[in-house]
Every structure is written in structure tokens, then in C-alpha cells.
Design a protein around this motif. Structure first.
Motif, short mmCIF file in Angstrom:
data_model
loop_
_atom_site.label_atom_id
_atom_site.label_comp_id
_atom_site.label_asym_id
_atom_site.label_seq_id
_atom_site.Cartn_x
_atom_site.Cartn_y
_atom_site.Cartn_z
N TRP A 263 7.55 2.94 0.19
CA TRP A 263 7.74 3.44 1.56
C TRP A 263 8.00 4.94 1.56
CZ3 TRP A 263 6.53 0.80 5.81
CH2 TRP A 263 6.40 -0.59 5.71
N LEU B 165 4.67 6.46 1.07
CA LEU B 165 3.94 6.38 2.34
C LEU B 165 4.45 7.44 3.31
CD1 LEU B 165 1.79 4.87 3.98
CD2 LEU B 165 3.62 3.44 4.89
N GLY C 59 2.93 10.64 1.96
CA GLY C 59 1.49 10.61 2.18
C GLY C 59 1.15 10.64 3.66
N GLY C 60 1.93 9.93 4.46
CA GLY C 60 1.71 9.91 5.90
C GLY C 60 1.94 11.28 6.52
N PHE D 130 1.53 14.07 4.92
CA PHE D 130 0.38 14.86 4.46
C PHE D 130 -0.82 14.61 5.37
CE2 PHE D 130 -1.84 16.13 0.18
CZ PHE D 130 -2.45 17.17 0.83
N ALA D 131 -1.10 13.35 5.65
CA ALA D 131 -2.30 13.02 6.42
C ALA D 131 -2.15 13.38 7.89
CB ALA D 131 -2.60 11.53 6.27
N MET E 119 -9.73 12.65 14.86
CA MET E 119 -10.36 11.63 14.02
C MET E 119 -9.41 11.15 12.93
SD MET E 119 -13.81 11.78 11.77
CE MET E 119 -14.92 11.16 12.99
N THR E 120 -8.78 12.10 12.22
CA THR E 120 -7.88 11.71 11.14
C THR E 120 -6.70 10.90 11.67
OG1 THR E 120 -8.50 13.56 9.74
CG2 THR E 120 -6.33 12.64 9.37
N ILE F 216 -7.97 7.34 12.67
CA ILE F 216 -8.29 6.49 11.52
C ILE F 216 -7.01 6.02 10.84
CG2 ILE F 216 -9.22 6.53 9.17
CD1 ILE F 216 -11.47 8.32 10.29
N MET F 217 -6.08 6.96 10.69
CA MET F 217 -4.81 6.61 10.05
C MET F 217 -4.03 5.60 10.89
SD MET F 217 -4.51 8.28 7.30
CE MET F 217 -2.80 7.87 7.22
N GLY G 208 -5.58 2.26 10.36
CA GLY G 208 -5.18 1.76 9.04
C GLY G 208 -3.75 1.25 9.04
N ALA G 209 -2.86 2.00 9.68
CA ALA G 209 -1.45 1.62 9.69
C ALA G 209 -1.25 0.33 10.48
CB ALA G 209 -0.61 2.75 10.28
N PHE H 214 -2.65 -2.54 8.20
CA PHE H 214 -2.11 -2.81 6.86
C PHE H 214 -0.58 -2.84 6.77
CE2 PHE H 214 -6.47 -1.60 5.86
CZ PHE H 214 -6.82 -2.69 5.09
N VAL H 215 0.10 -2.10 7.64
CA VAL H 215 1.56 -2.15 7.56
C VAL H 215 2.09 -3.57 7.78
CG1 VAL H 215 3.71 -1.37 8.64
CG2 VAL H 215 1.96 0.30 8.01
N VAL I 41 1.55 -5.53 4.61
CA VAL I 41 2.52 -5.13 3.58
C VAL I 41 3.87 -5.78 3.85
CG1 VAL I 41 3.86 -3.21 2.67
CG2 VAL I 41 1.40 -2.95 3.02
#
Lengths: 438, 347
Positions: B66, B69, B72-73, B75-76, B308-309, B312-313, B316-317, B320-321, B324
């Protein structure tokens, strides 16, 4: 400024190289141990349980370091490569975040489950290991997707003020041909490394005349993997090299130190490049047209030489050349060793071929060397670019003080050194005592 | 994807997710950090040490993701914040890194070797790593709430000693004690025998201290931190967060006293979660608040990635969250048995 750049690069090189000492074995062993756990679940044969236990123990020790040193990689993009992070965040961030979401959670969660599940819940134990294997292998796809953009930028446009790249096509990032060449190459070399490590450890026990079935079975699995991967690597690597030469002519030309543009370029078996003169100080035993063939697919093909490329955009030629040579020479050695191993095993002479067994033992570090050399070709070969054609490495660093970075380089290096010594000690002990095998 | 959402709306959603992810990390890692903080002091022998190790062993690795994430989150979704946060706080981040590596290796290798000396070193490594992680994060987040010394043009004038003001120190101590309490209650819930009783007693003593610290920290935030109340004035509903934090801290103490271990454990985590969220709610729309002048801070709109980023994120979240969370919960069920004293297995 120059020192800061050098230190930042040094720190990145140390942390990534160190991290990558543990990753390939994790990739390969996860799959193998998962397989062993499953076979044991199906046939309840104690040999397979012992195999899963023994290699699983090696896996545990190795995995832990891979896991924690991976953290350094994520952190460093911010701490040391802040300008890069701002420039690339829109493209580079998503694969990293998705990697955490899809891969790291699987690895981290199921690794814990696999360790602490006992044999009475073998089905779940095997399942957990498969999830770890899935996680680690998916992870490589995402990190290579991120790296792929640095090598071959696709699916982006520059922001109107030119300050950063903006994603226009996520799908293009994933279908980037570079990613798939690189992924196959990386995974194959990881499996090869795993196979040679297993063969080396088995060889150690055969030398001690410990022909336990655990080691005999492990060896025959490993030698098959070694042969398949050792042959596939150059076969597929050839296409990869051709592709790279087309994509990044400077890296391509540096791999074989081709200085002058020409057709029917020979490849020299003995060669010593010298970038100060822009030529080879020694070149002997040329095979006519071979370099042309390797680079272009035709013996008369034309290759652009380093001296005809923009001089400000050349990588350090010697480093790339020697790394590439080392990788290819080791690659050839791996094929010979694997073939020999298979032959000796089939003819039943393996367990008494002490010279070969010793060679295998001493070959354990070689795939590590080959993989590191390969990384140098890919990453140093891209210099002076950080993101090929878009951002120079010198422009990617954070504005932190040199003393801070110096301090962290020293701190991290010392810390990693202790970790490595301890890790080798533990693995060596596990291997020598063959815990749980008897 | 998500074309019906404007870029600003996506940025706000991601700020919300960012707060959630950090919150989840703080609470899921809390008990394993706490176990590490406690192990040298409450485990009297190897048997008890193994009990503590086993109580967190199957969970800590997945829980630490976590944090990855969260990084990374950031960052994205907010590359500018990611870059500045890690650059400004260079040395603290390096310390955090060292702490994370030390903790991870120590937990995993604790009993890999029979040498008692090595085991002892690793036990202290586990402690030191856990302490470093708790302290750095506590100090860092207090500084985020207070604001960093960001001057005009995004120039950072802060120094390392400057990060350790009284507010930050209270934050650091609060994080450490929160984790100690979670760890004590977790050990109490997950183990049997003397170690469980000892941990339970400890939690009875630490919950009131945590309650006082929560009060002090929140009071300091509202009274002594410039700009902290701005969002609370415009959106009074936010007051629910600090109120819930205080209520949860009281409940943790009451439950602990009545030996209702699991409710006490959950209450303590909720108190932690709501304290952190009270702070995060105060900095919006900034992610890196400036203590020099508000306009120098980095806000979410400026820092956010492209439409867009972000979308998309988000997709994904959203997919997939939950997945998880489901398999992580499954692992807790898988290892629901209490850990007995007799067990001495090789890890």
C-alpha cells in the motif's frame, strides 16, 4: 553539477544493479517452486516435497532482498531524478502504479501466505506460489513497459510548452515492439540464470557424492531449461539486436564498435575499440560481411558507422562494446555447458565428471555477469539520452545538493554490502547443509 | 474513458483516492510496525519472539505494498508532487528507505540462522526499522499539514533540523505510539499465553496516552497551524473527522480496559485513520502546502497528470483495488487461528 550528475547516476546504477541481482532468480524460481508444489500436491511423492522445501528456502532468502531493494527504485525516481519524474510522470507513473496494483500486491500478499501455510493445506500453498510467480512475471511486463518508452517513445505528444510528455495512447505503450523484444529477452535470461544456479548447486552435491534424488531430479529439469533458454537467447536476441540497431543506430554501432559507414562490414573476433581516435586500435580475424548480416540480415548490408553519427549523441563506446562482447561470449559458453550437461546426464557419466561439475559450480555467477552486461548495453548504450531523443540524462536529475547525494550513495552502498554478505552467507548455508533434503 | 468528468473533477477524485490510499497504508502497516517496536521489550524468549513474528509474518509484505501504491499513485496522478516531495525531503526519504529495508529483511531473516547473536541483531533491526518508518512518516505528515518552506518559484528553503519543530515531534511520537498500541492489541488478539497477556496489559496503559496525544495533536493543529481551519470553516461537515478521531481514541481505551480486544484494535486504527484524514482535509487543494505563503504551494490542479492518465488510472484502481482487498482479507481468514506458544517451526 557534473559531480551531482555522476553521483546520481552512480547511485542509480548501484541500486538497480543490486536489485537486479535478486530479480532474475525470483522470476525463475517462483515458477519452478510453484511447479514442484503442484506436483507434490498431485502425487504426494516426498521427493517433490523436499524439492519444494529446499528450493523454496533458497527462494525465500532471495525474494526478501528483491522485495525490499525494489522500494529504492520507486523512491529514487523522486529523490534523485525529480526532473525526469516531472517530465515523464504522465507516461512513466501509470505503469509503475499498475505494477504495484497488479503485481506487487499479488507477490507480497501470497508470498506471506505461501510461507506460513503448512503442508496440510498443500493445495492452497501451491496456489499461493503460483500467484507469487504470476505477480513477479507480470511485474516484469510493467517495468519493461515503462523502460520501453525510454528506449522507444510511443503513444505520446509533447506538452505545448515542451516541459513534459503527455500520454495520447496507453495501448501504444503496451504494444511498443521494444517492450516485447526486451520482455522475452529478460525473462529468458532470468530462467537461464535460475537453471544455471540450480545446476551449480546440484553439481556441488554431486561432487560431494551426494546423489540424492532431489538433486538428480532438479538437475534434469534445470539442464533442459538451460539448454532451451541458452539456444533461444541468441536466436531471438539476433532479431532484438537488429531491431535495436535500427532504432538506436549509435547503440547498435557501439555494440560492435563499427566506426565507419560501409557495406559488407566484417566482424572481428579480436577487436579493441578506442574512442579517442574513433577507430579500433586492434582488429584481427575478420569474418567478411558477418556484422552486416547480423545488423541488417544481408551480408552486403550497409551499417552507419559511429564517426558518421552525431558526435554529441554517442554513448561510451568501449563500455557498450565490451559489455556486449562479454554477454555474447558468455552466451556461447552457456550453450556448450548445457549441451555437455545433457549429454553427460544421458550417458550416465554426469555424477563422476568432476571437471564438468566444478565448471558448473564456478559458472553460477556467470549468468549474473551476462545479465548485468546486457543491462549496460541497453542502458548505457542509450546515453546521453535518458528518454531516447527526448530528454538527456543530464537534464533528468533532481536539484538536491551534492553532499546529500554523496551521503546517500555511501549509506546505501554500505547497507547493501551488509545485506549481500548476509544473504550469501544464508544461501550458502542452506545449500551446503542441504536443509531438509536428507 | 470517463469523458463526462472534467480534468479538475478527476484531479479532485484522485486527491480523494490519494488520501484513502495513504490512510489504508497507515492502518494496515500499523500493527506490524507496532509488533516490531515491541518485540525487543516484551518477548522474553525465542518462543515468544516466534509468536510475534508469526502474528505479522503472513501479512506485513502485502500490507507494505500500500505504501508502494501510495508512492506509485502519487507518481502517476501528481508527478510534480511526487518529484518535489521526494526531492525536498531527500534525507528523510532516504531514512525511510533504510527503515523499510531494515524492517523487511529483519522480519524475514529473523530465524533463518540458529546463531542467537544474529537473531538478536535482527530483532533490534526490526525494532530500529519500525521506529524509523513510524517516526519519519509521523514527522513528514505533520510537516505536510503545517506546510513546507516553499518560497516563490517553488524554491525549497527548508532544512533538516527545521523539519523537527514541536508540532512535527508530536506527530512523530503520535505515529509511534499509535503503532505501538496497534501492535500490542494485535499481539493480544493473535497469540495465546503469556505474551498475549503482557501485550494486553500494555495496550491498557497506552490507549489513554494515545487519546491524550490525539487531543493535543488536533488542538495544536486547529489552534497553532496557520490555515488549518480554512477548509473546516467553508465545509463544517469536515469537523466530523477530528470528532470521529477523538471518539475512536476514547473507545479504544474503553474497549481495551474491558478486554474487548478486537473492538479496541479496530477503534485504535480508526482513530489513526481519522487523525490523518483530519490533517489531509485541511491542506486541500494543496498537496504540498507552503508555510511561507499559500500561493507558493503546489495544488492538485497544477500537479495532476493529463485527463487520459488520470482516467486510465481511475479505471485501473476501481477494478483492481477491490480485488486486492478481497484477497488480502482472504489471507487474514486463512490465518485466523491464534498462535500458540508451543509452535516452533522453521521460517
Amino acid at each position: 553539477m557534473v559531480e551531482l550528475l555522476l553521483l546520481s547516476r552512480l547511485q542509480f546504477a548501484i541500486t538497480v544493479a543490486f536489485h537486479f541481482l535478486f530479480v532474475p532468480l525470483t522470476l525463475g524460481l517462483a515458477l519452478l517452486v510453484a511447479g514442484m508444489e503442484t506436483v507434490y500436491y498431485k502425487n504426494k511423492d516426498e521427493t517433490w516435497r523436499k524439492m519444494a522445501d529446499f528450493w523454496g528456502r533458497v527462494f525465500k532468502i532471495n525474494f526478501a532482498i528483491g522485495l525490499v531493494t525494489g522500494l529504492a527504485m520507486t523512491f529514487q525516481f523522486g529523490t534523485n531524478w525529480g526532473a525526469y519524474a516531472e517530465f515523464m510522470g504522465d507516461i512513466f507513473g501509470p505503469p509503475l502504479a499498475v505494477e504495484a496494483l497488479l503485481a506487487f500486491f499479488l507477490e507480497g500478499t501470497f508470498f506471506g501466505a505461501w510461507i506460513f501455510l503448512d503442508r496440510s493445506r498443500q493445495k492452497l500453498k501451491a496456489f499461493s506460489m503460483w500467484m507469487v510467480a504470476l505477480g513477479t512475471n507480470i511485474s516484469s511486463l510493467w517495468i519493461i513497459t515503462a523502460n520501453g518508452f525510454m528506449q522507444n517513445p510511443v503513444g505520446y505528444e509533447m506538452a505545448t510548452d515542451g516541459s513534459k510528455v503527455v500520454m495520447t495512447d496507453f495501448f501504444a505503450l503496451l504494444t511498443n515492439s521494444y517492450v516485447w523484444y526486451m520482455l522475452v529477452h529478460t525473462l529468458l535470461s532470468a530462467y537461464l540464470l535460475t537453471a544455471f544456479l540450480i545446476m551449480g548447486i546440484c553439481a556441488y552435491h554431486f561432487l560431494k557424492r551426494n546423489n540424492n534424488e532431489v538433486f538428480r531430479k532438479s538437475f534434469s529439469i534445470a539442464v533442459t531449461i538451460a539448454l532451451v533458454t541458452a539456444v533461444l537467447l541468441p536466436v531471438l536476441g539476433h532479431g532484438y539486436a537488429q531491431y535495436v540497431a535500427e532504432l538506436q543506430p549509435a547503440k547498435g554501432a557501439a555494440m560492435d564498435a563499427i566506426w565507419e559507414t560501409g557495406s559488407s562490414v566484417p566482424m572481428y573476433l579480436i577487436q579493441m575499440p578506442d574512442s579517442s581516435t574513433g577507430s579500433n586500435s586492434v582488429q584481427l580475424l575478420g569474418i567478411p560481411g558477418l556484422a552486416s548480416f547480423l545488423y541488417t540480415g544481408s551480408f552486403s548490408g550497409t551499417i552507419t558507422g559511429l564517426n558518421q553519427l552525431p558526435q554529441a549523441e554517442l554513448p561510451p563506446v568501449e563500455m557498450v562494446f565490451w559489455s556486449f562482447r562479454l554477454m555474447t561470449i558468455l552466451g556461447s559458453l552457456f550453450i556448450i555447458e548445457a549441451l555437455l550437461g545433457l549429454y553427460l546426464q544421458k550417458s550416465g557419466k554426469l555424477y563422476t565428471s568432476d571437471k564438468y561439475l566444478k565448471l558448473l559450480m564456478w559458472s553460477i555467477p556467470l549468468p549474473y555477469l551476462a545479465i548485468t552486461a546486457g543491462w549496460i548495453v541497453a542502458e548505457v548504450g542509450r546515453q546521453p539520452w535518458l528518454v531516447y531523443g527526448l530528454l538527456k540524462t543530464a537534464n533528468g536529475i533532481s536539484s538536491v545538493s551534492t553532499s546529500e547525494v554523496l551521503l546517500s550513495v555511501v549509506l546505501i552502498s554500505a547497507f547493501y554490502l551488509i545485506l549481500m554478505v548476509f544473504e550469501i552467507y544464508l544461501i550458502r548455508k542452506t545449500v551446503v547443509n542441504a536443509t531438509g533434503v536428507e | 474513458m470517463f469523458d463526462f468528468l472534467t480534468h479538475d473533477m478527476l484531479a479532485v477524485i484522485w486527491f480523494f483516492l490519494w488520501c484513502v490510499i495513504w490512510g489504508v497504508y497507515f492502518i494496515v502497516d500499523s500493527f506490524s510496525l507496532g509488533a516490531g517496536l515491541l518485540v525487543p521489550f516484551i518477548a522474553t524468549d525465542k518462543v515468544q519472539r516466534i509468536q510475534i513474528q508469526r502474528s505479522v509474518g503472513p501479512f506485513w509484505g502485502g500490507n507494505e505494498v500500500w505504501l508502494i501504491l501510495a508512492a506509485g499513485g502519487t507518481f502517476a496522478a501528481f508527478p510534480l508532487v511526487f518529484s518535489k516531495m521526494f526531492t525536498f525531503l531527500y534525507l528523510p526519504m532516504m531514512l525511510l528507505l533504510i527503515g523499510l529495508v531494515a524492517r523487511g529483511i529483519s522480519v524475514e531473516y529473523l530465524h533463518k540462522d540458529d546463531n542467537p547473536q544474529i537473531q538478536k541483531v535482527l530483532m533490534w533491526g526490526w525494532f530500529a526499522g519500525s521506529l524509523l518508518i513510524s517516526l519519519v512518516l509521523g514527522v513528514a505528515f505533520a510537516n505536510f499539514f503545517k506546510g513546507l518552506e516553499i518560497a516563490s518559484g517553488g524554491v525549497y528553503n527548508g532544512t533538516l533540523p527545521g523539519l523537527f519543530g514541536p508540532y512535527a515531534l508530536i506527530g512523530g511520537v503520535l505515529f509511534v505510539l499509535m503503532n505501538v498500541t496497534s501492535g500490542a492489541l494485535w499481539i493480544n488478539v493473535k497469540t495465546e499465553g503469556a505474551i498475549a497477556a503482557k501485550a494486553g496489559d500494555l495496550a491498557k496503559k497506552s490507549t489513554p496516552i494515545v487519546f491524550v496525544l490525539v487531543l493535543v495533536y488536533l488542538a495544536y493543529s486547529f489552534v497553532g497551524i496557520e490555515g488549518f481551519t480554512t477548509n473546516y470553516s467553508t465545509t463544517p461537515a469536515l469537523y466530523l473527522l477530528p470528532v470521529l478521531a477523538v471518539v475512536a481514541a476514547i473507545l479504544a481505551g474503553l474497549f481495551a480496559k474491558k478486554n474487548k480486544r478486537f473492538p479496541a484494535f479496530c477503534s485504535n486504527l480508526l482513530a489513526f485513520l481519522f487523525v490523518v484524514q483530519s490533517g489531509l482535509a485541511s491542506i486541500y487543494p494543496y498537496m504540498l502546502k507552503s508555510s511561507v505563503s499559500l500561493e507558493y504551494g503546489i495544488d492538485i490542479f497544477e500537479a495532476a497528470s493529463s485527463h487520459m492518465t488520470l482516467s486510465i488510472m481511475l479505471g485501473g484502481a476501481l477494478v483492481f483495488v477491490p480485488i486486492v482487498i478481497i484477497y488480502q482479507l482472504w489471507v487474514y481468514i486463512l490465518f485466523k487461528e491464534k498462535i500458540k506458544e508451543t509452535e516452533q517451526v522453521d521460517y
